[in-house]
Design a protein around this motif. Sequence first.
Motif, mmCIF file in Angstrom:
data_model
loop_
_atom_site.group_PDB
_atom_site.id
_atom_site.type_symbol
_atom_site.label_atom_id
_atom_site.label_comp_id
_atom_site.label_asym_id
_atom_site.label_seq_id
_atom_site.Cartn_x
_atom_site.Cartn_y
_atom_site.Cartn_z
ATOM 1 N N UNK A 24 0.828 -1.216 0.000
ATOM 2 C CA UNK A 24 0.000 0.000 0.000
ATOM 3 C C UNK A 24 0.861 1.265 0.000
ATOM 4 N N UNK A 25 2.175 1.102 -0.098
ATOM 5 C CA UNK A 25 3.117 2.219 -0.078
ATOM 6 C C UNK A 25 2.992 3.025 1.215
ATOM 7 N N UNK A 26 2.853 2.319 2.329
ATOM 8 C CA UNK A 26 2.731 2.982 3.626
ATOM 9 C C UNK A 26 4.051 3.631 4.030
ATOM 10 N N UNK A 66 -3.334 8.323 3.910
ATOM 11 C CA UNK A 66 -1.866 8.308 3.868
ATOM 12 C C UNK A 66 -1.376 7.224 4.833
ATOM 13 N N UNK A 67 -1.562 5.956 4.479
ATOM 14 C CA UNK A 67 -1.308 4.873 5.436
ATOM 15 C C UNK A 67 0.093 4.916 6.025
ATOM 16 N N UNK A 68 0.164 4.611 7.335
ATOM 17 C CA UNK A 68 1.434 4.621 8.045
ATOM 18 C C UNK A 68 1.462 3.461 9.030
ATOM 19 N N UNK A 111 10.238 -3.793 1.468
ATOM 20 C CA UNK A 111 9.419 -3.207 0.421
ATOM 21 C C UNK A 111 8.925 -1.801 0.678
ATOM 22 N N UNK A 112 9.357 -1.179 1.760
ATOM 23 C CA UNK A 112 8.914 0.186 2.078
ATOM 24 C C UNK A 112 9.859 1.213 1.465
ATOM 25 N N UNK A 113 9.316 2.391 1.139
ATOM 26 C CA UNK A 113 10.083 3.414 0.441
ATOM 27 C C UNK A 113 10.004 4.793 1.085
ATOM 28 N N UNK A 247 2.072 16.293 8.320
ATOM 29 C CA UNK A 247 3.295 15.988 7.596
ATOM 30 C C UNK A 247 3.178 14.724 6.758
ATOM 31 N N UNK A 248 2.516 13.728 7.280
ATOM 32 C CA UNK A 248 2.340 12.477 6.537
ATOM 33 C C UNK A 248 1.524 12.682 5.270
ATOM 34 N N UNK A 249 0.658 13.684 5.279
ATOM 35 C CA UNK A 249 -0.206 13.954 4.115
ATOM 36 C C UNK A 249 0.434 14.908 3.101
ATOM 37 N N UNK A 250 1.601 15.464 3.405
ATOM 38 C CA UNK A 250 2.218 16.484 2.563
ATOM 39 C C UNK A 250 2.987 15.833 1.416
ATOM 40 N N UNK A 251 2.494 15.891 0.190
ATOM 41 C CA UNK A 251 3.161 15.193 -0.915
ATOM 42 C C UNK A 251 4.563 15.712 -1.207
ATOM 43 N N UNK A 252 4.832 16.980 -0.932
ATOM 44 C CA UNK A 252 6.160 17.525 -1.199
ATOM 45 C C UNK A 252 7.226 16.845 -0.343
ATOM 46 N N UNK A 253 6.878 16.512 0.899
ATOM 47 C CA UNK A 253 7.839 15.851 1.775
ATOM 48 C C UNK A 253 8.212 14.466 1.270
#
Length: 271
Positions: A24-26, A66-68, A111-113, A247-253
């Motif tokens: 899920x690209x968490x 924004x899964x974490x 598998x996390x990025x 911060x987790x939702x900020x696409x620029x980060x």
Amino acid sequence: MASGETEFRWERMTAAEIGEWAARDATVILPVAALEQHGPHLPVWTDSLIGHATAIRAAGLVAGDAPAIVLPPMWQGISEHHLPFGGTISLDFRAMQAVIACVVRSIRACGFRKLLLSNSHGGNVEPLMVIARELGAETGIPIVTVTIHNAAAAAIAGILETQSGTLHACEAETSLYLALDADGVRKDRIADALSPDARSVGGSAFQRFWSFAERAPVTGVRGDPRAATAEKGERILAAMAEALAKGLRDPALWSTPDDVWAPGRAGRAAQ
């Protein structure tokens, strides 16, 4: 741990379930904390408890968009300045950098990025900035660092009565511990926690090493824990979790870092 929090905690999952989060690209959250003295009234586990609880709550806030997933807290921090008061276990910078590099290597293998270093200890602030910068450039994945008290500084200032921000074993941290584990606070020792001649050394342009015996003599406390309440702690926890979620939702980060070390990259800034 309250019902519903288990699903965000790495250590409570099977390997297959962790793999589903990677698919899920968490974002992986590593709470980075410390094990150090917190005056006569708070346990040495204070930063780790606060940091882990904040990360879990933030993961719950972003679960839908924004899964974490939250690792167990890294309880070893850079805390040699607290050693004169005892009870402290400290890493040096090289050890901290090596441990976090191994965490990065491991989560990439899983598998996390994306990795968020969510810090709850003042002594880790500058070291984590360097580590995040170096490992991000080296690995090519976004590694973001944030200190949770600083991320919610304005909100915390509006909650506290005796100080303008989080200090150490103070109104803020004592309130947080009261909210999270009231039985762990030595309430009969709070009145003994005030430190005579406590001082801040962070505002000067000139910096050096100062131990807490120099910064907060006698008790090792900066701030006034007597005004602490569980209600304030709950509000501070909510503010810090909201700041992490933002911060987790900020696409620029979370964009891919520029591969500045790629062969031929130098001199091609427009590409």
